[in-house]
Design an enzyme around this catalytic site. Sequence first.
Site, PDB file in Angstrom:
ATOM      1  N   ARG A   1      20.769  56.261  83.496  1.00 16.32           N
ATOM      2  CA  ARG A   1      19.787  56.864  84.299  1.00 16.32           C
ATOM      3  C   ARG A   1      20.177  58.425  83.986  1.00 16.32           C
ATOM      4  NH1 ARG A   1      20.782  54.795  90.115  1.00 16.32           N
ATOM      5  NH2 ARG A   1      22.595  53.917  89.086  1.00 16.32           N
TER       6      ARG A   1
ATOM      7  N   LYS B   1      28.010  58.909  80.002  1.00 22.44           N
ATOM      8  CA  LYS B   1      27.756  59.647  81.220  1.00 22.44           C
ATOM      9  C   LYS B   1      28.907  60.546  81.852  1.00 22.44           C
ATOM     10  CE  LYS B   1      27.850  57.173  85.468  1.00 22.44           C
ATOM     11  NZ  LYS B   1      27.141  56.610  86.529  1.00 22.44           N
TER      12      LYS B   1
ATOM     13  N   THR C   1      32.387  45.629  88.648  1.00 26.86           N
ATOM     14  CA  THR C   1      33.674  46.883  89.116  1.00 26.86           C
ATOM     15  C   THR C   1      34.885  45.842  89.278  1.00 26.86           C
ATOM     16  OG1 THR C   1      32.842  46.620  91.301  1.00 26.86           O
ATOM     17  CG2 THR C   1      32.466  48.706  89.983  1.00 26.86           C
TER      18      THR C   1
ATOM     19  N   ARG D   1      32.403  85.523  72.923  1.00 26.16           N
ATOM     20  CA  ARG D   1      32.518  84.204  72.616  1.00 26.16           C
ATOM     21  C   ARG D   1      34.033  83.461  72.398  1.00 26.16           C
ATOM     22  NH1 ARG D   1      28.821  84.409  67.851  1.00 26.16           N
ATOM     23  NH2 ARG D   1      29.494  82.349  67.543  1.00 26.16           N
TER      24      ARG D   1
ATOM     25  N   LYS E   1      33.322  87.644  68.815  1.00 20.15           N
ATOM     26  CA  LYS E   1      33.876  86.114  68.309  1.00 20.15           C
ATOM     27  C   LYS E   1      35.074  86.161  67.679  1.00 20.15           C
ATOM     28  CE  LYS E   1      33.194  84.133  64.987  1.00 20.15           C
ATOM     29  NZ  LYS E   1      33.062  83.206  63.822  1.00 20.15           N
TER      30      LYS E   1
ATOM     31  N   ARG F   1      27.059 105.012  52.151  1.00 20.85           N
ATOM     32  CA  ARG F   1      25.793 104.956  52.214  1.00 20.85           C
ATOM     33  C   ARG F   1      24.934 104.432  51.381  1.00 20.85           C
ATOM     34  NH1 ARG F   1      25.967 110.362  55.408  1.00 20.85           N
ATOM     35  NH2 ARG F   1      27.064 109.692  57.372  1.00 20.85           N
TER      36      ARG F   1
HETATM   37  C1  UD1 Z   1      29.712  51.084  93.739  1.00 22.19           C
HETATM   38  C2  UD1 Z   1      30.229  50.247  95.030  1.00 22.19           C
HETATM   39  C3  UD1 Z   1      29.631  50.794  96.356  1.00 22.19           C
HETATM   40  C4  UD1 Z   1      29.816  52.354  96.486  1.00 22.19           C
HETATM   41  C5  UD1 Z   1      29.385  52.963  95.505  1.00 22.19           C
HETATM   42  C6  UD1 Z   1      29.945  54.138  95.496  1.00 22.19           C
HETATM   43  C7  UD1 Z   1      31.024  47.919  93.983  1.00 22.19           C
HETATM   44  C8  UD1 Z   1      30.439  46.701  93.724  1.00 22.19           C
HETATM   45  N1  UD1 Z   1      30.033  48.806  94.535  1.00 22.19           N
HETATM   46  O1  UD1 Z   1      28.329  50.805  93.604  1.00 22.19           O
HETATM   47  O2  UD1 Z   1      29.984  49.845  97.313  1.00 22.19           O
HETATM   48  O3  UD1 Z   1      29.188  52.424  97.837  1.00 22.19           O
HETATM   49  O4  UD1 Z   1      29.829  52.571  94.031  1.00 22.19           O
HETATM   50  O5  UD1 Z   1      29.339  55.220  94.750  1.00 22.19           O
HETATM   51  O6  UD1 Z   1      32.002  48.394  93.450  1.00 22.19           O
HETATM   52  N2  UD1 Z   1      31.761  50.047  86.069  1.00 22.19           N
HETATM   53  C9  UD1 Z   1      32.315  49.831  85.025  1.00 22.19           C
HETATM   54  N3  UD1 Z   1      32.101  48.231  84.518  1.00 22.19           N
HETATM   55  C10 UD1 Z   1      31.375  47.614  85.281  1.00 22.19           C
HETATM   56  C11 UD1 Z   1      30.428  48.265  86.501  1.00 22.19           C
HETATM   57  C12 UD1 Z   1      30.658  49.308  86.717  1.00 22.19           C
HETATM   58  O7  UD1 Z   1      33.022  50.437  84.478  1.00 22.19           O
HETATM   59  O8  UD1 Z   1      31.022  46.323  84.872  1.00 22.19           O
HETATM   60  C13 UD1 Z   1      31.899  51.482  86.788  1.00 22.19           C
HETATM   61  C14 UD1 Z   1      30.890  52.534  86.495  1.00 22.19           C
HETATM   62  O9  UD1 Z   1      30.964  52.980  85.307  1.00 22.19           O
HETATM   63  C15 UD1 Z   1      31.151  53.474  87.445  1.00 22.19           C
HETATM   64  C16 UD1 Z   1      31.624  52.632  88.573  1.00 22.19           C
HETATM   65  O10 UD1 Z   1      32.208  51.593  87.747  1.00 22.19           O
HETATM   66  O11 UD1 Z   1      31.840  54.567  87.150  1.00 22.19           O
HETATM   67  C17 UD1 Z   1      30.597  52.179  89.700  1.00 22.19           C
HETATM   68  O12 UD1 Z   1      29.697  51.368  89.151  1.00 22.19           O
HETATM   69  P1  UD1 Z   1      28.359  51.481  89.553  1.00 22.19           P
HETATM   70  O13 UD1 Z   1      27.694  50.510  88.898  1.00 22.19           O
HETATM   71  O14 UD1 Z   1      27.845  52.714  89.705  1.00 22.19           O
HETATM   72  O15 UD1 Z   1      28.319  51.070  91.271  1.00 22.19           O
HETATM   73  P2  UD1 Z   1      27.397  51.364  92.365  1.00 22.19           P
HETATM   74  O16 UD1 Z   1      26.183  50.618  92.317  1.00 22.19           O
HETATM   75  O17 UD1 Z   1      27.195  52.736  92.220  1.00 22.19           O
HETATM   76 CA    CA Z   2      27.436  54.648  91.128  1.00 23.45          CA
END
Ligand code: UD1
Ligand code: CA
Length: 451
Positions: free
Chosen positions: A18, A25, A84, A319, A337, A426
Site C-alpha cells: 500500500r 516499507k 505474524t 550539505r 558541501k 582576469r
Molecule cells: C496486526 C495485528 C492486529 C493489530 C495490528 C496493529 C495480527 C494477526 N494482527 O494487524 O491485531 O491490531 O497489527 O497494527 O498480528 N508481517 C510479517 N510477515 C507476515 C505478516 C506480517 O513480517 O507474514 C509483519 C508486517 O511486515 C508488519 C507486521 O508483521 O510489520 C504486522 O503485519 P500486518 O499485516 O500489518 O498486520 P495487521 O493486519 O496490521
Molecule cells: Ca499493520
Amino acid sequence: MTARSSLTVVLAAGEGTRMRSSLPKVLHPVAGQPLLAHVLQAAPAGAGARLAVVIGPDHKAVADEVHRLRPAAETFVQRERLGTAHAVLAARAAIARSADDLLVVFGDTPLISAETFARMRAPLAQGAALTVLGFHAADPTGYGRLLMDGNRLVAIREHADASADERKITLCNAGVMAFDGRVAPKILDQIGNANSKGEYYLVDAVAIVRKMGLEAVVIETKEDEVRGINTKAQLAEAEAVMQARLRKAAMDAGVTLIAPETVYLAADTTFGKDVTIEPFVVIGPGVSIADGAVIHSFSHIVQATIGKNASVGPYARLRPGTSLGDGARIGNFVETKAAILEAGVKVNHLSYIGDAEVGANSNIGAGTITCNYDGFSKHKTTIGKGAFVGTNSSLVAPVTIGNGAYIGSGSVITRDVPDDAMAVERSPQSVREGGAVRYREIKTRGKKTKD
Ligand code: UD1
Ligand code: CA
C-alpha cells in the site's frame, strides 16, 4: 535481583504494497531515519539484550540497514508471508536460545518508545506469561480487538473475524507483545491458521496462554505511540507526531524555536545551549549545532557540524560534510558541501564552497565559487588562514590559496597563490584597460615580504 535477558524479534517482512513504492516499507523515512531505525533504537540494547529481525526475500537493503544500526543483530528471511506468528517463527533458531523475555514488535511502528518496552517487561518479572500492548483507537477498524473479562485479557479477535458486538470494542491490539521466554516456544507452536484469512495469527497466543492456565495482561499506551504505517498518508501522520516530539524535546533542552511548527528536525539532531532557530528551517540527519549558534530562516542543513556562536542563513544550504568553526558566518544564498570552514570564516553572500578547507578568519567575498568539478572528477580547494577572496572569484580546483593571500575581485584562479601574495587574474575580455591576451599578476604584498 539480576537484570533479565531479552530477545527482541522485529517483524519487517511485509511487502508494504500500500506504500506503492519500490522501497521496502520499513526503509521509508520519518524524521530523517528509516522506520526500522526508530524501532531498533527503542528496542532493549546492551548486555543481555539480543535482537533478531525478520525480513522479506530480496530485502538485502533491509538487512544492510539492520547491520549498520545494530551490528550484532541476526536477520532471518520469511520466504512465504503466512502471518505474524509464522513470521516470528522464522526466527526460531534465535528463540530456541532462550532469553528471559521475548519481545515481538512490528517494524512499521516507528513511534514506539523504550519506556513502553520496559513497562511491558515488568509483569513478566511478576510471573505473567504474556503482556500485550493495548490502546484506545479513535477508529478501531482493521485492528485486533482486546476481549476482556473484567481486568483479565481473554483473547484478541482480528477485525475480519469479529462479531458486530466485538467490533464496537475500541481497546485494540497495538501489535507489540512480550512473552515469558521459557514458555514462548510452547505457545507459538500451538498457533494454527483456522481463521478467515488462513494466516497464522500471533494474536492467538492470548487464548492459548489462558488455556494453559497462565496469565496474560494488557499494558495501555496512547494511539500516537503505536500508529502503524501502511500508506503514505500514515507516513505523513507519523512524521507530524515525531516532529512535534522532537520540537518539544529541543525546546525542553533550551533551544529557542520561534515558530516550532515550521521547523523540521531529524531524530538525531543535537543542540548546545542557547541555540536559536528561526522559522522555516529544515534540518536533515547528522546535524549538530553548538552553543549560541543562530540558524536564520529558510536554511536547509544536512550532515553538518555547526560551531559555537556560528550564524547560518537566511537562505543557506549546508550539505553533507560541512563543518563550521566557532563564530563562522554563512550568509544568504550560500551553499557548502564537504567544506571545513574554521573559526571566524565569513562567507556572507551568494557563494558555493565545495570540497574545500578554509582557514580561520578568512573572508570569502560575494559570488565566490570553488570550481570543484572539471566534468570528470572532483578536486579540492584549500584556502589558508586570514585570506581575502574578492567578490566574484572562481577558484579552479585543485588549487591552494596561501595564508593571508589576497585575491582581486573577478579573478579566475587556476594556479596556487603563495602565502601573503596578491593575485589578480582576469579573462582578457573583462579587463578593459590594455586588452592584451594576458593579465596575470602575483605580487608580494608590501610589509609581509620575507627578508
Ligand atoms: C496486526 C495485528 C492486529 C493489530 C495490528 C496493529 C495480527 C494477526 N494482527 O494487524 O491485531 O491490531 O497489527 O497494527 O498480528 N508481517 C510479517 N510477515 C507476515 C505478516 C506480517 O513480517 O507474514 C509483519 C508486517 O511486515 C508488519 C507486521 O508483521 O510489520 C504486522 O503485519 P500486518 O499485516 O500489518 O498486520 P495487521 O493486519 O496490521
Ligand atoms: Ca499493520
